[in-house]
Structures are given as C-alpha cells and as structure tokens.
Design a protein around this motif. Structure first.
Motif, PDB file in Angstrom:
ATOM      1  N   ARG A  79       0.731  -1.155  -0.030  1.00 64.17           N
ATOM      2  CA  ARG A  79      -0.095   0.059  -0.145  1.00 64.17           C
ATOM      3  C   ARG A  79       0.828   1.333   0.065  1.00 64.17           C
ATOM      4  NH1 ARG A  79      -3.066  -3.348   3.495  1.00 64.17           N
ATOM      5  NH2 ARG A  79      -2.311  -2.366   5.282  1.00 64.17           N
ATOM      6  N   ALA A  80       2.089   1.103   0.602  1.00 71.07           N
ATOM      7  CA  ALA A  80       2.842   2.251   0.406  1.00 71.07           C
ATOM      8  C   ALA A  80       3.748   2.560  -0.784  1.00 71.07           C
ATOM      9  CB  ALA A  80       3.956   2.034   1.620  1.00 71.07           C
ATOM     10  N   ILE A  81       3.593   1.630  -1.915  1.00 71.82           N
ATOM     11  CA  ILE A  81       4.139   1.956  -3.194  1.00 71.82           C
ATOM     12  C   ILE A  81       3.438   3.066  -3.734  1.00 71.82           C
ATOM     13  CG2 ILE A  81       4.873   0.871  -5.335  1.00 71.82           C
ATOM     14  CD1 ILE A  81       5.031  -1.680  -3.965  1.00 71.82           C
ATOM     15  N   VAL A  86       6.930   0.966  -9.224  1.00 79.57           N
ATOM     16  CA  VAL A  86       6.908  -0.393  -9.020  1.00 79.57           C
ATOM     17  C   VAL A  86       8.319  -0.832  -8.140  1.00 79.57           C
ATOM     18  CG1 VAL A  86       6.136  -1.150 -11.254  1.00 79.57           C
ATOM     19  CG2 VAL A  86       8.557  -0.907 -11.107  1.00 79.57           C
ATOM     20  N   ARG A  87       8.231  -1.579  -7.355  1.00 75.07           N
ATOM     21  CA  ARG A  87       9.064  -2.341  -6.546  1.00 75.07           C
ATOM     22  C   ARG A  87       9.450  -3.613  -6.929  1.00 75.07           C
ATOM     23  NH1 ARG A  87       9.153   2.540  -6.030  1.00 75.07           N
ATOM     24  NH2 ARG A  87       8.887   3.909  -4.329  1.00 75.07           N
ATOM     25  N   LYS A  90      12.676  -8.066  -3.730  1.00 76.76           N
ATOM     26  CA  LYS A  90      13.763  -7.757  -2.687  1.00 76.76           C
ATOM     27  C   LYS A  90      13.547  -6.349  -1.955  1.00 76.76           C
ATOM     28  CE  LYS A  90      18.649  -7.535  -2.135  1.00 76.76           C
ATOM     29  NZ  LYS A  90      20.034  -7.423  -3.123  1.00 76.76           N
ATOM     30  N   ASP A  91      13.004  -5.368  -2.764  1.00 76.39           N
ATOM     31  CA  ASP A  91      12.759  -4.157  -2.559  1.00 76.39           C
ATOM     32  C   ASP A  91      11.691  -4.121  -1.210  1.00 76.39           C
ATOM     33  OD1 ASP A  91      14.597  -2.678  -4.140  1.00 76.39           O
ATOM     34  OD2 ASP A  91      12.858  -2.129  -5.673  1.00 76.39           O
ATOM     35  N   VAL A  92      10.643  -4.623  -1.500  1.00 80.60           N
ATOM     36  CA  VAL A  92       9.628  -4.999  -0.582  1.00 80.60           C
ATOM     37  C   VAL A  92      10.153  -5.569   0.674  1.00 80.60           C
ATOM     38  CG1 VAL A  92       7.238  -6.065   0.094  1.00 80.60           C
ATOM     39  CG2 VAL A  92       7.851  -4.741  -2.204  1.00 80.60           C
ATOM     40  N   ALA A  93      11.021  -6.947   0.558  1.00 78.44           N
ATOM     41  CA  ALA A  93      11.608  -7.493   1.629  1.00 78.44           C
ATOM     42  C   ALA A  93      12.623  -6.612   2.563  1.00 78.44           C
ATOM     43  CB  ALA A  93      12.458  -8.989   1.070  1.00 78.44           C
ATOM     44  N   GLU A  94      13.178  -5.820   1.840  1.00 81.66           N
ATOM     45  CA  GLU A  94      14.144  -4.826   2.579  1.00 81.66           C
ATOM     46  C   GLU A  94      13.154  -3.852   3.350  1.00 81.66           C
ATOM     47  OE1 GLU A  94      16.737  -3.386  -0.423  1.00 81.66           O
ATOM     48  OE2 GLU A  94      18.042  -5.033  -0.233  1.00 81.66           O
ATOM     49  N   ALA A  95      12.299  -3.201   2.852  1.00 80.40           N
ATOM     50  CA  ALA A  95      11.124  -2.253   3.400  1.00 80.40           C
ATOM     51  C   ALA A  95      10.522  -2.809   4.667  1.00 80.40           C
ATOM     52  CB  ALA A  95      10.300  -1.787   2.319  1.00 80.40           C
ATOM     53  N   ILE A  96      10.354  -4.176   4.574  1.00 78.71           N
ATOM     54  CA  ILE A  96       9.801  -4.478   5.887  1.00 78.71           C
ATOM     55  C   ILE A  96      10.753  -5.124   6.970  1.00 78.71           C
ATOM     56  CG2 ILE A  96       7.587  -5.155   4.907  1.00 78.71           C
ATOM     57  CD1 ILE A  96       8.345  -8.318   4.943  1.00 78.71           C
ATOM     58  N   VAL A 118      -5.061  -3.279  -2.627  1.00 74.61           N
ATOM     59  CA  VAL A 118      -3.729  -3.292  -2.078  1.00 74.61           C
ATOM     60  C   VAL A 118      -2.752  -3.946  -3.323  1.00 74.61           C
ATOM     61  CG1 VAL A 118      -1.991  -4.698  -0.644  1.00 74.61           C
ATOM     62  CG2 VAL A 118      -4.499  -4.143   0.065  1.00 74.61           C
ATOM     63  N   PRO A 119      -1.970  -2.712  -3.909  1.00 76.47           N
ATOM     64  CA  PRO A 119      -1.361  -3.038  -5.336  1.00 76.47           C
ATOM     65  C   PRO A 119      -0.339  -3.871  -5.489  1.00 76.47           C
ATOM     66  CG  PRO A 119      -0.895  -1.026  -4.334  1.00 76.47           C
ATOM     67  CD  PRO A 119      -1.634  -1.709  -3.245  1.00 76.47           C
ATOM     68  N   CYS A 120      -0.740  -5.260  -5.612  1.00 72.73           N
ATOM     69  CA  CYS A 120       0.414  -6.233  -5.617  1.00 72.73           C
ATOM     70  C   CYS A 120       0.787  -6.429  -7.105  1.00 72.73           C
ATOM     71  CB  CYS A 120      -0.177  -7.725  -5.152  1.00 72.73           C
ATOM     72  SG  CYS A 120      -1.725  -8.019  -5.920  1.00 72.73           S
TER      73      CYS A 120
END
Length: 153
Positions: A79-81, A86-87, A90-96, A118-120
C-alpha cells in the motif's frame, strides 16, 4: 459477509465485504450471483471505476485482511508503493526488515486478498520482468500501463 459483482474492464470481480470493511476483491473464477451492491460495496465500485478511468491514485476503503503477521507487513508495504511506481520483491523484503525474504514476499503477494486496492501488481522481478499475478500477466501489464499513463509528475 456479503458478496457483490464488480464488472471491471478485465472481467467480473468478486467483492466480499462486511458492513464496515472489504475483506476480499478477486477475479471471479466462475459466474457468481452477488447481491445488489449497497453501502460499502457502492463506495468500492465507485473508487474502482475512478481508478480504471485514471482519476483515482489511492483507495480509502476500509479493509479487513486476515493474514499472518508477515503477510500483513507485506500488504502494508504494498500500500506504500506510490501510484505509477514499481518495486522488486527484494525491495519489499528490505522495506519490511527481512532483506532475504524476497521469496516469502512473493508468496505473501500471491496471497493478497484485495488485489488492485492493495497494489500487488506494482511488484516486479529484480530484473524488471513482470512475474506472476492473480489476474494474469496481461492484466498486470495493463494496470501498470494505466498507472504510467495517468501518473502525476
């Protein structure tokens, strides 16, 4: 729980909701007979219409998802993208805070119960490739194209 059918440009979608929150939005895998939309479903349909017309960049529909703690973190990161961006997984994994959990991020992305809202679809492979999407890769490509064409600079 109530069910309503949203007629999207990609085919029928099933919206599942309670009085105060949407719990799922997914492609209808069979012909379904939803109830006449009311209340929250009408609000969701209006916002989806605006999104598909390129007029809405974010949704303000109350959601109630039922995932693991990890999945909920991933869905919050999705939801934060920002719209039109795009991300990578890996970017999402790092963000969490789980930089090596990119495969688990992919599984959580796949389990997203409220796609589009929820923009998957904004998550792509590290090499820039489009990877799996519940609505199919043509839909993912079309959603990313829609956002790219209507992005506010």
């Amino acid at each position: 729980m109530k069910t309503a059918v949203y007629h999207s440009p990609f085919g029928d979608m099933e919206l599942i909701y309670e009085e105060d929150a949407v719990t799922a939005l997914k492609m209808a895998d069979k012909e379904i007979a939803g109830e006449a939309p009311e209340g929250l479903a009408l609000k969701a349909f209006r916002q989806l219409d605006e999104y598909f017309q390129g007029k809405r960049k974010t949704f303000d529909i109350p959601l109630r998802t039922h995932g693991t703690v990890f999945q909920e973190k991933v869905w919050a990161a999705l939801r934060a993208i920002p719209y039109g961006e795009v991300r990578s997984y890996k970017d999402v994994a790092e963000a969490i805070g789980h930089p090596k959990a990119y495969r688990a991020v992919g599984m959580a992305n796949n389990a997203n119960p409220v796609f589009i809202i929820v923009p998957c679809h904004r998550v792509i492979g590290a090499d820039g490739s489009l990877t799996g999407y519940g609505g199919g890769l043509p839909m993912k490509k079309a959603l990313l194209g829609l956002e790219k064409n209507h992005r506010i600079s």
